[in-house]
Structure formats: structure tokens, C-alpha cells
Design a protein around this motif. Sequence first.
Motif, mmCIF file in Angstrom:
data_model
loop_
_atom_site.group_PDB
_atom_site.id
_atom_site.type_symbol
_atom_site.label_atom_id
_atom_site.label_comp_id
_atom_site.label_asym_id
_atom_site.label_seq_id
_atom_site.Cartn_x
_atom_site.Cartn_y
_atom_site.Cartn_z
ATOM 1 N N CYS A 1 -14.925 -16.296 35.634
ATOM 2 C CA CYS A 1 -14.288 -15.212 34.866
ATOM 3 C C CYS A 1 -13.025 -15.725 34.163
ATOM 4 O O CYS A 1 -12.739 -15.338 33.023
ATOM 5 C CB CYS A 1 -13.934 -14.046 35.787
ATOM 6 S SG CYS A 1 -15.370 -13.232 36.500
ATOM 7 N N TYR B 1 -10.762 -13.447 31.488
ATOM 8 C CA TYR B 1 -10.642 -12.111 32.067
ATOM 9 C C TYR B 1 -9.177 -11.855 32.410
ATOM 10 O O TYR B 1 -8.392 -12.784 32.578
ATOM 11 C CB TYR B 1 -11.533 -11.996 33.319
ATOM 12 C CG TYR B 1 -12.968 -11.671 32.976
ATOM 13 C CD1 TYR B 1 -13.692 -12.484 32.103
ATOM 14 C CD2 TYR B 1 -13.599 -10.552 33.482
ATOM 15 C CE1 TYR B 1 -15.000 -12.181 31.757
ATOM 16 C CE2 TYR B 1 -14.910 -10.242 33.154
ATOM 17 C CZ TYR B 1 -15.602 -11.062 32.291
ATOM 18 O OH TYR B 1 -16.881 -10.757 31.946
ATOM 19 N N VAL C 1 -21.566 -13.982 33.823
ATOM 20 C CA VAL C 1 -20.301 -13.625 33.191
ATOM 21 C C VAL C 1 -20.374 -13.960 31.717
ATOM 22 O O VAL C 1 -20.757 -15.077 31.344
ATOM 23 C CB VAL C 1 -19.116 -14.433 33.779
ATOM 24 C CG1 VAL C 1 -17.798 -13.796 33.358
ATOM 25 C CG2 VAL C 1 -19.205 -14.543 35.273
ATOM 26 N N LEU D 1 -18.836 -8.883 33.689
ATOM 27 C CA LEU D 1 -19.317 -9.632 34.853
ATOM 28 C C LEU D 1 -20.338 -8.763 35.571
ATOM 29 O O LEU D 1 -20.080 -7.585 35.816
ATOM 30 C CB LEU D 1 -18.145 -9.930 35.804
ATOM 31 C CG LEU D 1 -18.504 -10.304 37.247
ATOM 32 C CD1 LEU D 1 -19.141 -11.689 37.317
ATOM 33 C CD2 LEU D 1 -17.261 -10.255 38.139
ATOM 34 N N ARG E 1 -14.834 -6.829 30.976
ATOM 35 C CA ARG E 1 -13.649 -7.687 30.804
ATOM 36 C C ARG E 1 -12.512 -6.899 30.165
ATOM 37 O O ARG E 1 -12.718 -6.107 29.254
ATOM 38 C CB ARG E 1 -13.998 -8.886 29.912
ATOM 39 C CG ARG E 1 -12.889 -9.924 29.827
ATOM 40 C CD ARG E 1 -13.308 -11.066 28.931
ATOM 41 N NE ARG E 1 -13.280 -10.687 27.531
ATOM 42 C CZ ARG E 1 -12.211 -10.825 26.731
ATOM 43 N NH1 ARG E 1 -11.102 -11.355 27.210
ATOM 44 N NH2 ARG E 1 -12.270 -10.449 25.478
#
Lengths: 184, 110
Positions: free
Chosen positions: A74, A79, A118, A123, A183
Motif C-alpha cells: 500500500c 496510501y 492493491v 486495497l 485509497r
Amino acid sequence: MRGEAHGGRGGAARRRDAVSSTPARVQRVEENASVPVPGEESLSVERVRLAIELDIPSDVRYIEDIVAMVTRQCAQLSYGARQLALNVPVALTEALSNAILYGNGEHPDRHVRVRAEVDRERLVVEVSDEGGGFDLEMSEIDPTSPENLLREDGRGLFLMRRLMDSVERFDDRGNVIRMTLRRS
Amino acid sequence: MSFSIRKQADVVVVDVEGQLIVGNRQELKQKVLDELEKGERKFLIDFSQTGYIDSSGLGVLVSLSKKIREQGGELRLANLNDDLKTLFELTKLDTLFQIADTRERALESF
């Protein structure tokens, strides 16, 4: 690029070392990714999707390493800081510990499968165990109510729901929990 | 992830280094209960070096809070970062614990 480190610099090797430091053995690690390599940073990550799939024994000592792997994926797709420090690690820890402790009863011959995908949008993590499953709707108590505040348990599913955009359960391929986070 | 315990004046100070989760919560619980058994009554858990806490970790903190109180003792928490504060607020455990911004303020509050 199965088995290669995302973004280079030996990430996959570090991951294998980290997991093998626990006593049991990871059954399968597959990673599929297409990310910019060092020196090609001009490539857009807008269409990149990272995927990780693991099959682990029912041992809570694996949780921290798996959470670190997924969180790292991530982070590579930018993110948010809170998502990386709170939402993803806590919700995934809850899903894994539920699967290991309650789904599989920590039975050494039972395994937990984790699949995380992802991209820049979201995700999606699926955690599967070999247990009989449970009813999501019936399983949640309100741990914040005055009568439950002093309970030591009962916050896991509550946190998964608060920290993820959606939490779903399926039982067509074993007992599967799917969590989705957009995200931000 | 590990826990270090030291005595500061008459307060047992526990530093949580790394995560407080299902895999290590019993270690924290046992260390604090051992000190309680020895007669210690003032406890401060410092989260300045903590990553994340799961529901099992929160459960252990609730359990310790009850056990310490039953013995006439006091528990303080200190140095929760913004993410950990959010976790306590989500679960309303911020209403159950006495939480200080710094270790010094927590120590002064006993």
C-alpha cells in the motif's frame, strides 16, 4: 515478475527472511507485480496493481510479517499515512487472528490463505480459513456500549468494520473474509 | 516487539516497543501482573515507541486496568500518537483510561 521484489532492492529476500524467522514454514509465496523499476520512475503507477498471495500455518507469530508485507504494498502506491499506520495493519491483524484462532482453532494442520490486491483505487484483502465460518451480522456486539466497555474481547469485528470501507464474508471457497479499503 | 520495565520513583513504567497484538499481549500482561504480585501499585504504560495495537492488545489493557484497580492500584497511559488516540476514541476506551500526553505529565498525575 513472480517472486521479484517490488521496486527492487531485495525486498522479496527480506520478506522471506522475516517469515522464515518464525518456526513454521510458509507454504507458498506468490507475488505478481508490475511496478516502475529504479531508473524508470517516469512510468505511471496509475494502472499498476500489486498482488500478494500467501498460505500460512495457523500460528499468530506470522501475523506481524504478513501485515508488514501488505502495508508495504500500500505504501508503494501512496496510501495515506493513517491508512498505513492504523486502518490496514489493525484490520488485517484482526482478520488474521480471527482466522487463526477461531476459524482454524490454531490447529497445526490447518492453513490460512491471504490474498491482497492493491492498486491506486483500493486495497482488497481476502483471508480464508478452514473453519465453519460465522454470521457477520450476528457476531457483532457494540463494544462501546456501557455494558460492554469493560469486556476484554469483542472489538475485533467492530474495528474491521470501522477501519475498512467494507467487510464481507463468503463461504463458497472455505470461510472467506473480504475487506476493501479505498485509497485516501 | 518487546516490553521494557523500569521503576521511576514509585511508579512501574512499561515501554511498549513495536506492536501490541495477539502474538505478544500475554507477555505484557504477565510482566505487569508479576509487578502487581510483588506489591507495586502505580503503573504507567508508555506508547511512544508503539506501532499499532489490535483488539487483543486493547483487551489486555482493559484486563490490566481492572486487576490493578482491584488491588487498589492505578494505571496511566501516555504518549499515544494520533493514530492510537483514534483507536482509543473509536472504541471509547479513551473514557476508561487516564491518558496523558507525556510521560512526565502521567507521572505527575499519580
